[in-house]
Write an enzyme that holds these catalytic residues in place. Structure first.
Site, PDB file in Angstrom:
ATOM      1  N   LYS A  80       0.573  -0.658   0.124  1.00  0.00           N
ATOM      2  CA  LYS A  80      -0.076   0.008  -0.212  1.00  0.00           C
ATOM      3  C   LYS A  80       0.863   1.495  -0.264  1.00  0.00           C
ATOM      4  O   LYS A  80       2.203   1.107   0.662  1.00  0.00           O
ATOM      5  CB  LYS A  80      -0.824   0.106   0.646  1.00  0.00           C
ATOM      6  CG  LYS A  80      -1.796   1.349   1.471  1.00  0.00           C
ATOM      7  CD  LYS A  80      -3.349   0.824   2.556  1.00  0.00           C
ATOM      8  CE  LYS A  80      -4.161   1.992   2.975  1.00  0.00           C
ATOM      9  NZ  LYS A  80      -4.385   2.014   4.166  1.00  0.00           N
ATOM     10  N   SER A 155      -9.514   1.906   3.061  1.00  0.00           N
ATOM     11  CA  SER A 155      -8.966   2.678   2.146  1.00  0.00           C
ATOM     12  C   SER A 155      -7.929   1.435   1.502  1.00  0.00           C
ATOM     13  O   SER A 155      -7.296   2.146   0.415  1.00  0.00           O
ATOM     14  CB  SER A 155      -8.862   3.596   3.021  1.00  0.00           C
ATOM     15  OG  SER A 155      -7.174   3.522   4.107  1.00  0.00           O
ATOM     16  N   SER A 179     -10.238  -0.720   7.926  1.00  0.00           N
ATOM     17  CA  SER A 179      -9.537  -0.119   5.693  1.00  0.00           C
ATOM     18  C   SER A 179      -8.994  -1.727   5.361  1.00  0.00           C
ATOM     19  O   SER A 179      -8.733  -1.757   4.203  1.00  0.00           O
ATOM     20  CB  SER A 179      -8.569   0.647   5.821  1.00  0.00           C
ATOM     21  OG  SER A 179      -9.527   2.266   5.883  1.00  0.00           O
TER      22      SER A 179
END
Length: 491
Positions: A80, A155, A179
């Site tokens: 990420k 997210s 997330s």
């Protein structure tokens, strides 16, 4: 070369690499080709690093040739874009950091590098991890590989979409309010958020420091166990990192769930939940009961307060953490500022997106002198009540089960004009973060062709038990084996 390596587990691929049936270079080249072929439809990567990936693959092949390495040596993964990666852009999906090249690796990244994992690049995300749909990214929204008109969740939506589409074998993510678990549910994969403090936050760009936790998105519980094993452990660079021994997560995967006490909160399976989602969650719980687990109905009476409490605590911490981005030392700087105030105001105004600005404003408000007691202090008291609810529940049960999200993946743009509707997507996941507990999402039977996630919540540092229960469920079912078709990836 292997046929369709995307359908093979990390453990099986590692064994084939050690037997020299394929090389990490071949495997890495195959995944880079899939990213090239499919990611224009998904937008799951912000930065792809083919040269560095192939160099890391070559190094892994050399280790394997010497008989060295472990389960992750030569395995292609992604990070990420919230984790600092030395020499590679670390944008946090924000214009503010679009030009930021990290001078060091985050501890999580460094440990996975040491384990021999091959990084393919950095995945898309909601800006500064603020969002539940991956629509707030400066680089555009991520599409769900099961239906590209729908969101992948957020997210960590880029990581989830990349794993689901077979663009990497696993990916790192972060979970501040759901997330990792919510995008895992929306994309039909497995995601685990460990106990707060289990993985180092050093080099992970902060959103809400008392809630943020690094974790894993993977195809299965067994794959997630391999990746978490490499990431977890004490780090003296992070004062909030727990100095707790890390068990071997793979050792107990095959333990029987016989006698396991499952707690099912009545608040999670209320009549307001979509009856189709409730039915497939009940089906998964029943399957575990058939394997020998015992069901206990429990109550988490303050769980309904988790969303309002979270949206005071998290923005308060965000307003402090993001104060460092002012265009002075790094990040976006406005053109031709006339004075220092103008530099601050225009750099931050131009660099941050709408959702980030909204949360900074909320956080600044609740921390202001006139409202601190009314909002922030009260939210912290509610947080304690939520934690006490879990402590009472874990005196009676070993694990808590329920839905990960109240709906399946919704259409792109469906909730962008209504922040409250967007925030309610995390209604089942946020309480776990407020209490600092480990949580996990695994796929169950789909609804209308879209993935649904079962959430597993454990007591502190009970990641091994979560992975064991998830693995047993996946051994007794085939829900986690479903894949979006190549046709869906091209649509």
């Amino acid at each position: 070369m292997l046929d369709q390596p995307q359908g093979v587990s990390i453990g099986e691929l590692a064994a084939r690499l050690r037997r020299r049936e394929c090389s990490s270079r071949e495997l890495t080249a195959d995944y880079l080709a899939r990213i090239e072929r499919h990611d224009s439809a998904l937008n799951s990567f912000i930065t792809v690093t083919p040269e560095a990936a192939l160099a890391a693959a070559d190094a892994a092949d050399q280790r394997l040739a010497r008989g060295e390495g472990g389960p992750l040596t030569g395995i292609p993964i992604a990070h990420k874009d919230i984790f600092c990666t030395q020499g590679v852009r670390t944008s946090c999906a924000s214009r503010m950091l679009d030009n930021f090249i990290a001078p060091y690796d985050a501890t999580v990244v460094s440990r996975l590098n040491q384990a021999g994992a091959v990084s393919l690049g950095k995945t898309n995300m909601d800006e500064f991890a603020m969002g539940s749909s991956n629509e707030t990214s400066w680089y555009g929204p991520v599409k769900n590989p099961w239906d590209t008109t729908r969101v992948p969740g957020g997210s960590s939506g880029g990581s989830a979409a990349a794993v689901a589409a077979g663009l990497c074998l696993a990916a790192t993510g972060t979970d501040t309010g759901g997330s990792i678990r919510q995008p895992a549910a929306f994309c039909g994969i497995t995601g685990i958020k460990p106990t707060y403090g289990r993985c180092s936050r050093w080099g992970m760009i902060a959103f809400a420091s008392s809630l943020d936790q690094a974790g894993v998105l993977a195809r299965s519980a067994a794959d997630a166990a391999h990746v978490l094993q490499a990431m977890a452990g004490f780090d003296p660079n992070d004062s909030t990192c727990a100095d707790e021994p890390v068990p071997d997560y793979a050792t107990n995967l095959n333990d029987s769930p016989r006698g396991l006490r499952i707690g099912v909160p009545r608040e999670f399976l209320s009549p307001e939940l979509d009856s189709r989602i409730a039915a497939v969650i009940e089906q998964a719980i029943e399957l575990l009961c058939q394997l020998g687990a015992e069901r206990h109905d429990i109550s988490l009476p303050n769980s309904a307060l988790s969303v309002p409490a979270y949206y005071v605590v998290a923005p308060a911490e965000c307003s402090s953490n993001l104060a460092r981005f002012d265009g002075v030392r790094f990040g976006h700087r406005c053109a031709d500022p006339i004075d220092l105030d103008d530099l601050y105001q225009r750099s931050r105004g131009e660099g941050f997106g709408t959702e980030v600005k909204r949360r900074i404003m909320i956080g600044t408000y609740v921390l202001s002198a006139g409202y601190y007691d009314a909002y922030y202090l009260k939210a912290q008291k509610i947080r304690r009540l939520i934690k006490e609810d879990f402590q009472r529940a874990f005196a009676e049960v070993d694990i808590i089960l329920g839905p990960t999200a109240p709906t399946t993946a919704f259409a792109l743009g469906a909730k962008t004009a209504d922040p409250v509707a967007m925030y309610l997507n995390d209604i089942f996941t946020i309480s776990t973060n407020l209490a600092g507990l480990p949580g996990m999402s695994v796929p169950v039977a789909p609804v209308a062709g879209l993935p649904v996630g079962l959430q597993l919540i454990g007591n502190y540092f009970a990641e091994a038990r979560l992975l064991n229960v998830a693995h047993q469920l996946q051994q007794a079912s085939d829900w986690h084996l479903a894949r979006p078709t190549e046709q869906k990836l091209r649509s």
